[in-house]
Write a protein that holds these residues in place. Structure first.
Motif, PDB file in Angstrom:
ATOM      1  N   GLN A   1       0.845  -1.199   0.000  1.00 31.21           N
ATOM      2  CA  GLN A   1       0.000   0.000   0.000  1.00 31.21           C
ATOM      3  C   GLN A   1       0.882   1.251   0.000  1.00 31.21           C
ATOM      4  OE1 GLN A   1      -2.570  -0.339   3.438  1.00 31.21           O
ATOM      5  NE2 GLN A   1      -4.004  -1.699   2.375  1.00 31.21           N
ATOM      6  N   THR A   2       1.871   1.251   0.887  1.00 29.72           N
ATOM      7  CA  THR A   2       2.773   2.398   0.967  1.00 29.72           C
ATOM      8  C   THR A   2       3.509   2.606  -0.347  1.00 29.72           C
ATOM      9  OG1 THR A   2       3.189   1.467   3.144  1.00 29.72           O
ATOM     10  CG2 THR A   2       4.369   3.474   2.591  1.00 29.72           C
ATOM     11  N   ALA A   3       3.984   1.505  -0.928  1.00 26.90           N
ATOM     12  CA  ALA A   3       4.724   1.609  -2.195  1.00 26.90           C
ATOM     13  C   ALA A   3       3.843   2.226  -3.268  1.00 26.90           C
ATOM     14  CB  ALA A   3       5.203   0.222  -2.639  1.00 26.90           C
ATOM     15  N   LEU A   4       2.598   1.750  -3.349  1.00 25.98           N
ATOM     16  CA  LEU A   4       1.689   2.234  -4.383  1.00 25.98           C
ATOM     17  C   LEU A   4       1.451   3.738  -4.216  1.00 25.98           C
ATOM     18  CD1 LEU A   4      -0.005   1.040  -6.758  1.00 25.98           C
ATOM     19  CD2 LEU A   4      -1.949   0.991  -5.205  1.00 25.98           C
ATOM     20  N   VAL A   5       1.201   4.175  -2.971  1.00 21.93           N
ATOM     21  CA  VAL A   5       0.883   5.583  -2.707  1.00 21.93           C
ATOM     22  C   VAL A   5       2.118   6.470  -2.915  1.00 21.93           C
ATOM     23  CG1 VAL A   5       0.201   7.230  -0.931  1.00 21.93           C
ATOM     24  CG2 VAL A   5      -1.014   5.050  -1.138  1.00 21.93           C
ATOM     25  N   GLU A   6       3.239   6.071  -2.326  1.00 22.29           N
ATOM     26  CA  GLU A   6       4.433   6.926  -2.405  1.00 22.29           C
ATOM     27  C   GLU A   6       4.955   7.046  -3.835  1.00 22.29           C
ATOM     28  OE1 GLU A   6       6.061   6.296   2.142  1.00 22.29           O
ATOM     29  OE2 GLU A   6       7.362   5.710   0.462  1.00 22.29           O
ATOM     30  N   GLU A   7       4.948   5.934  -4.556  1.00 20.80           N
ATOM     31  CA  GLU A   7       5.420   5.987  -5.935  1.00 20.80           C
ATOM     32  C   GLU A   7       4.445   6.748  -6.833  1.00 20.80           C
ATOM     33  OE1 GLU A   7       8.354   5.369  -6.492  1.00 20.80           O
ATOM     34  OE2 GLU A   7       8.818   4.234  -4.671  1.00 20.80           O
ATOM     35  N   CYS A   8       3.156   6.719  -6.444  1.00 20.18           N
ATOM     36  CA  CYS A   8       2.155   7.494  -7.185  1.00 20.18           C
ATOM     37  C   CYS A   8       2.493   8.980  -7.067  1.00 20.18           C
ATOM     38  CB  CYS A   8       0.766   7.217  -6.616  1.00 20.18           C
ATOM     39  SG  CYS A   8      -0.560   8.096  -7.445  1.00 20.18           S
ATOM     40  N   LYS A   9       2.812   9.409  -5.837  1.00 22.14           N
ATOM     41  CA  LYS A   9       3.144  10.820  -5.622  1.00 22.14           C
ATOM     42  C   LYS A   9       4.416  11.193  -6.380  1.00 22.14           C
ATOM     43  CE  LYS A   9       1.138  11.287  -0.974  1.00 22.14           C
ATOM     44  NZ  LYS A   9       0.390  12.540  -0.975  1.00 22.14           N
ATOM     45  N   ALA A  10       5.448  10.359  -6.242  1.00 17.45           N
ATOM     46  CA  ALA A  10       6.730  10.671  -6.877  1.00 17.45           C
ATOM     47  C   ALA A  10       6.590  10.731  -8.398  1.00 17.45           C
ATOM     48  CB  ALA A  10       7.772   9.624  -6.473  1.00 17.45           C
ATOM     49  N   ALA A  11       5.966   9.699  -8.964  1.00 17.99           N
ATOM     50  CA  ALA A  11       5.810   9.660 -10.420  1.00 17.99           C
ATOM     51  C   ALA A  11       4.902  10.796 -10.879  1.00 17.99           C
ATOM     52  CB  ALA A  11       5.233   8.313 -10.858  1.00 17.99           C
ATOM     53  N   GLY A  12       3.883  11.090 -10.082  1.00 14.87           N
ATOM     54  CA  GLY A  12       2.935  12.140 -10.439  1.00 14.87           C
ATOM     55  C   GLY A  12       3.585  13.510 -10.449  1.00 14.87           C
ATOM     56  N   GLN A  13       4.420  13.781  -9.430  1.00 12.89           N
ATOM     57  CA  GLN A  13       5.063  15.092  -9.384  1.00 12.89           C
ATOM     58  C   GLN A  13       6.057  15.251 -10.532  1.00 12.89           C
ATOM     59  OE1 GLN A  13       6.350  16.085  -5.410  1.00 12.89           O
ATOM     60  NE2 GLN A  13       4.325  15.661  -4.561  1.00 12.89           N
ATOM     61  N   ALA A  14       6.739  14.165 -10.856  1.00 13.88           N
ATOM     62  CA  ALA A  14       7.667  14.224 -11.998  1.00 13.88           C
ATOM     63  C   ALA A  14       6.889  14.446 -13.298  1.00 13.88           C
ATOM     64  CB  ALA A  14       8.477  12.926 -12.085  1.00 13.88           C
ATOM     65  N   ALA A  15       5.755  13.740 -13.447  1.00 11.28           N
ATOM     66  CA  ALA A  15       4.958  13.880 -14.664  1.00 11.28           C
ATOM     67  C   ALA A  15       4.376  15.292 -14.752  1.00 11.28           C
ATOM     68  CB  ALA A  15       3.841  12.838 -14.688  1.00 11.28           C
ATOM     69  N   SER A  16       3.994  15.861 -13.603  1.00 15.30           N
ATOM     70  CA  SER A  16       3.429  17.215 -13.608  1.00 15.30           C
ATOM     71  C   SER A  16       4.460  18.223 -14.123  1.00 15.30           C
ATOM     72  CB  SER A  16       2.981  17.615 -12.203  1.00 15.30           C
ATOM     73  OG  SER A  16       2.037  16.690 -11.719  1.00 15.30           O
ATOM     74  N   ALA A  17       5.711  18.039 -13.672  1.00 19.75           N
ATOM     75  CA  ALA A  17       6.778  18.924 -14.147  1.00 19.75           C
ATOM     76  C   ALA A  17       6.973  18.746 -15.652  1.00 19.75           C
ATOM     77  CB  ALA A  17       8.075  18.627 -13.395  1.00 19.75           C
ATOM     78  N   ALA A  18       6.929  17.492 -16.093  1.00 17.25           N
ATOM     79  CA  ALA A  18       7.079  17.233 -17.527  1.00 17.25           C
ATOM     80  C   ALA A  18       5.925  17.848 -18.316  1.00 17.25           C
ATOM     81  CB  ALA A  18       7.141  15.720 -17.780  1.00 17.25           C
ATOM     82  N   MET A  19       4.719  17.798 -17.747  1.00 13.14           N
ATOM     83  CA  MET A  19       3.554  18.388 -18.413  1.00 13.14           C
ATOM     84  C   MET A  19       3.733  19.890 -18.565  1.00 13.14           C
ATOM     85  SD  MET A  19       1.132  16.266 -19.321  1.00 13.14           S
ATOM     86  CE  MET A  19      -0.384  17.201 -19.442  1.00 13.14           C
ATOM     87  N   GLU A  20       4.290  20.510 -17.511  1.00 11.70           N
ATOM     88  CA  GLU A  20       4.508  21.956 -17.552  1.00 11.70           C
ATOM     89  C   GLU A  20       5.503  22.304 -18.658  1.00 11.70           C
ATOM     90  OE1 GLU A  20       4.037  24.265 -13.598  1.00 11.70           O
ATOM     91  OE2 GLU A  20       6.199  24.228 -14.023  1.00 11.70           O
ATOM     92  N   GLU A  21       6.569  21.507 -18.740  1.00  7.01           N
ATOM     93  CA  GLU A  21       7.563  21.716 -19.790  1.00  7.01           C
ATOM     94  C   GLU A  21       6.934  21.519 -21.174  1.00  7.01           C
ATOM     95  OE1 GLU A  21      10.630  22.981 -19.534  1.00  7.01           O
ATOM     96  OE2 GLU A  21       9.920  23.242 -17.462  1.00  7.01           O
ATOM     97  N   ALA A  22       6.121  20.451 -21.283  1.00  4.17           N
ATOM     98  CA  ALA A  22       5.483  20.142 -22.567  1.00  4.17           C
ATOM     99  C   ALA A  22       4.583  21.287 -22.999  1.00  4.17           C
ATOM    100  CB  ALA A  22       4.686  18.847 -22.467  1.00  4.17           C
ATOM    101  N   ALA A  23       3.867  21.879 -22.022  1.00  6.17           N
ATOM    102  CA  ALA A  23       2.969  22.986 -22.355  1.00  6.17           C
ATOM    103  C   ALA A  23       3.772  24.151 -22.922  1.00  6.17           C
ATOM    104  CB  ALA A  23       2.183  23.418 -21.123  1.00  6.17           C
ATOM    105  N   LYS A  24       4.941  24.418 -22.314  1.00 11.48           N
ATOM    106  CA  LYS A  24       5.797  25.505 -22.806  1.00 11.48           C
ATOM    107  C   LYS A  24       6.273  25.213 -24.223  1.00 11.48           C
ATOM    108  CE  LYS A  24       7.662  27.048 -18.419  1.00 11.48           C
ATOM    109  NZ  LYS A  24       8.697  26.576 -17.484  1.00 11.48           N
TER     110      LYS A  24
END
Ligand code: NA
Ligand code: NA
Lengths: 164, 304, 429
Positions: free
Chosen positions: B233-256
């Motif tokens: 459970q912890t792995a699923l949640v923590e990795e979701c946050k980590a991967a999500g924050q990285a993807a969000s940054a990538a999305m911001e770059e992609a938008a630019k």
């Protein structure tokens, strides 16, 4: 019994036709309204709801009139008793499947009451879901009547008085 | 022997989009961390089914996950829809804090216990939505009588109406021909949507209203989640946050990057938008949907 | 994987014992869920209903309705008068007209199945009455509708462009030349068959100028039908998914107010026929969703995609393999659904090998549609055969020349990308 069923099929046909026409009218009016810059967003939603009900009611009408396509090439080469056997086997499997659709569709409509239709709060998607169990129940009735007719043709059941 | 679990995860994005790559990354991290005990198979382009259908399957305990948004979750716990309101969240950093707020946690608990939907994390920020039109839009009045294609959810429709436009429901595939033939006058989307569907062929102006910051929620079945060993459970949640924050940054770059692409392709960017006027107009959506109280609570906890 | 093999096997067994295809596909599909008890047992019901909530599929019942109304509106007779004047001296003239009509209708109808259904109602009976064998008639009506999805606007092209991030403008432009090639190919096959079988021409004398004039005047509303529909699209009144509703209203308008041929009885009769047609087609499409669920769940397309690259990495050969697979999949799945499912899997594969996405798009959409016409199963084939009461075996035998024509043109499209890309490159640089 016969007249009750006759009334049911008549109602079914009228309802299905009304739904098809209503669906057309809704989509048509929706397009016109958007052109006049007053988009009516509910027309599409109501049309898809009509669509679900129309589909399954029409499916029953098609099944009753033997309009569902099948491949008969293999079966037709069998001797008559085997052919009749296959027919009953088909009806039996189909009846089981339809029972399952009635049950699972009904259960789905019940447990997913909270799911809203197109996000409209207060309108449950179960109104759409219910089209399947209702349609499957009608298809089941049609199947059982087909079985009865087949049994009469085979002389296992006495032909009905009306027909004789 | 360790127990084996498989999660099938469904999302609507194209495999080449940053979000889609993010989900694959999340799956890889989870599998590595649990040494293969918890496997995640990612299904892009909504291959596994319609979002609403998947959510119902999740509620019935299927080992399936879905990338969804606050508007849809708002159908189950009304207050959660607030996240989708106009100008609710302005930066991705604020979005990352949402999952730790008491109010949000309470609503998510209600979602899990009453409706069987477990939010794994909400750290996936798709970016800011802008109005894309064929005439410049600087203030809410400029949107008057413009038919703007909007997703069919009521929160969305109300938000767009509050900002001054006529929301027009239309399936995603009809946007391009709809614009080409002027069945609609514009759309409200993020920059990557425009390049992905070549909508710049039928749209002239990008009006940077940034009216909704789209935050995605990753949900799984609560019943299934509770059966997982705690470390999974912890792995699923923590990795979701980590991967999500990285993807969000990538999305911001992609938008630019996509914005640059669109400028090169001849699209005019309208950046001198009267944001104060749009924010004031957006208030109406919260009032209409009775979400003013929910917003006040979240803002208090955010310290805003 | 083995789960789905059992499902596929069962599907063929059920069909062999003469079960209606709609039931066979649904029942076989449910067996996948029996083998996966972890999945909620309500999913089959849920996905069946979801099919009816797909806005793109609404075009199917609408065009069936429009076809049946047109049949009762007097349009048919006038169209046939015109056809007889124009092609009466050609062998198999009416079959040629059906292909021309497919091209005309192609611009307004998004669904090949709906198009085939409509033409069966409009032209089918007349064609067999004028001496063409029912099997060949069914073949021409079914295969002719291959033009529908590649003449713009087509829902298939819009879906492919949206999902695959391909310019829809380019795709639209790319459809014209392949449509012309397919149309000519089919037309040639019809001509050859008609010649071989010595289908008699309908008339031996050259029509007079007055005959031409009155036929055109009579048929003008029918000829304007696609033009009005295109205008409805061009003026932005309707989107491609909505245009079927306009077609129904137009057919009613012509029948009631212009030709004054449709009375209450005709209206009710057309509706009654439509109910059965819609039921037969939509029930099959709805239940096929149960089957598709297992295919996706077991990632069969991905496994196939990996299999393909292990055989060859030549882009043309990969396309040939994909086309074969897509035609097989088209046996079970409607073209629209197939495009939604397979674009994200095959397009990246073709792109990575250096293929052009617009070129592949047209080839792929044609292939996805072919699956609907070819035996052993296919929705358009069943629609036409059930409306014309033709056996699948007869249909198959008599469609061979048409299949050969389409196979040759498809191969040309794959190996001569210029044929597809010439127009879009000319228009968009
Ligand atoms: Na078309
Ligand atoms: Na086929």
């Amino acid at each position: 019994m016969k007249t009750v069923y006759g009334l049911l099929t008549r109602t079914e046909a009228i309802l299905a036709a009304t739904l098809l026409l209503l669906m057309t009218a809704l989509i048509f009016v929706g397009g016109l309204a958007r052109m006049m810059h007053t988009p009516l967003n509910w027309t599409v939603e109501l049309a898809t709801c009509c669509f679900a009900w129309a589909c399954f009611l029409c499916a029953d009408i098609a099944w009753r009139n033997n309009m569902l396509m099948s491949i008969d090439a293999l079966v037709e080469r069998l001797p008559k008793p085997a052919r009749r056997g296959m027919l009953y086997l088909n009806y039996a499997i189909i009846a089981c499947f339809l029972c399952y659709l009635v049950y699972s569709g009904g259960w789905l409509a019940w447990i997913s009451r909270a799911r809203s239709f197109q996000g409209i709060s207060g309108v449950s998607y179960s109104w759409v879901t219910a089209s399947l169990p209702v349609g499957a129940a009608l298809l089941l009735a049609t199947t059982l009547l087909k079985v009865r007719d087949a049994l009469r043709q085979d002389g296992i059941l006495r032909p009905s008085r009306e027909r004789a | 022997a360790q127990q084996q679990f498989t999660l099938r995860f469904n999302h609507v994005h194209n495999p080449s989009e940053p979000n889609a790559k993010g989900f694959v990354n999340w799956a890889k991290r989870v599998e590595e961390r649990t040494k293969g005990g918890l496997k995640m198979q990612v299904f892009h382009s909504a291959q596994l089914g319609v979002e609403e259908d998947i959510i119902e399957q999740i509620r019935q305990g299927a080992a399936i996950g879905q990338n969804t948004d606050a508007a849809r979750l708002g159908n189950y716990v009304k207050e959660l829809a607030v996240v989708n309101g106009p100008y609710f969240i302005e930066t991705k950093e604020d979005a990352f804090k949402l999952g730790n707020l008491e109010s949000i946690k309470k609503w998510q608990d209600e979602l899990a216990t009453k409706h069987g939907i477990k939010v794994v994390c909400s750290d996936w920020v798709q970016g800011k939505r802008n109005f894309f039109t064929n005439k410049p839009v600087r203030k809410p009045e400029d949107l008057a009588s413009l038919r703007i294609r909007t997703p069919p959810a009521p929160i969305w429709q109300e938000s767009i109406r509050a900002l001054g436009a006529s929301p027009t429901a239309m399936s995603f595939g009809d946007i391009y021909p709809g614009l080409q033939q002027q069945a609609v006058d514009g759309a409200e989307l993020v920059y990557p949507n425009i390049t992905a569907s070549n909508l710049n062929e039928v749209l002239k102006y990008a009006n940077e209203t940034g009216h909704i910051t789209l935050v995605n929620f990753e949900v799984v079945s609560a019943q299934w989640f509770n059966k997982l060993p705690e470390e999974y459970q912890t792995a699923l949640v923590e990795e979701c946050k980590a991967a999500g924050q990285a993807a969000s940054a990538a999305m911001e770059e992609a938008a630019k990057a996509d914005k640059e692409k669109l400028i090169k392709a001849g699209m005019t960017i309208v950046s001198d938008v009267d944001l104060a006027a749009f924010k004031a107009a957006g208030e109406k959506a919260y009032e209409k949907l009775n979400l003013t109280e929910a917003r006040k609570q979240v803002y208090k906890e955010l310290g805003r | 994987m083995t789960n789905m093999l059992i499902v596929a096997l069962l599907f063929f067994v059920l069909m062999a014992i003469g079960m209606p295809v709609a039931f066979a596909i649904g029942i076989a599909g449910v067996v996948f869920f029996v083998q996966n008890p972890d999945l909620p047992f309500t999913i089959p019901a849920q996905v069946t209903i979801s099919q009816t909530q797909n806005f793109a599929l609404l075009a199917v019942p609408l065009f069936i309705l429009a076809g049946n109304f047109m049949n009762r509106s007097g349009i048919t007779e006038r169209l046939l008068d015109l056809a007889s004047v124009l092609t009466g001296r050609l062998k198999g003239g009416l079959a040629q007209v059906s292909i021309l009509l497919s091209a005309l209708m192609g611009g307004v109808s998004g669904s090949a199945i709906a198009d085939a259904a409509m033409q069966s109602r409009v032209l089918g009976e007349e064609m067999t009455r004028r001496g063409m064998s029912p099997g060949f008639t069914a073949g021409v009506l079914s295969f002719g509708s291959i033009l529908t999805p590649i003449i713009p606007p087509g829902i298939g092209m819009i879906l492919y462009g949206t999902i695959g991030q391909v310019s829809i403008g380019r795709l639209f432009a790319a459809g014209f030349i392949p449509a012309l090639m397919l149309g000519l190919g089919l037309s040639f096959a019809v001509w050859l068959t008609a010649k071989k079988r010595n289908y008699p021409p309908q008339r031996t004398t050259r029509p007079s100028l007055a005959e031409y004039g009155s036929a055109f005047r009579g048929g003008i509303w029918a000829l304007l039908f696609p033009v009005f529909l295109l205008a409805g699209l061009r003026m932005g009144i309707f989107t491609p998914s909505e245009i079927g509703a306009f077609a129904v209203v137009y057919a009613l308008f012509i029948g009631i107010l212009v030709y004054r041929k449709m009375n209450a009885k005709g209206f009710v009769h057309a509706l009654e026929i439509s109910l059965g047609d819609v039921g037969a087609v939509m029930f099959l499409i709805s239940l096929s969703a149960i089957f598709s669920y297992g295919i996706v769940f077991e990632r069969i397309p991905e496994v196939i995609s990996e299999g393909i690259t292990s055989i060859t990495d030549d882009v043309s050969l990969v396309m040939v393999l994909i086309v074969i697979l897509v035609i097989i999949a088209g046996c079970f799945i409607d073209a629209t659904v197939l495009i939604i499912m397979m674009t994200p899997i095959f397009l990246p594969l073709v792109r990575s090998l250096g293929g052009d996405p617009v070129h592949f798009g047209i080839v792929f959409i044609v292939a996805a549609t072919i699956g609907n016409f070819t035996p052993p199963v296919g929705a358009a084939m069943y629609t036409v055969c059930s409306i014309l009461k033709v056996r699948v075996g007869t249909y198959t035998r008599e469609s061979v020349p048409l299949m050969i024509a389409i196979a040759i043109v498809s191969l040309l499209l794959i190996f001569v990308p210029k044929a597809v890309l010439f127009l879009p490159n000319l228009l968009f640089g």
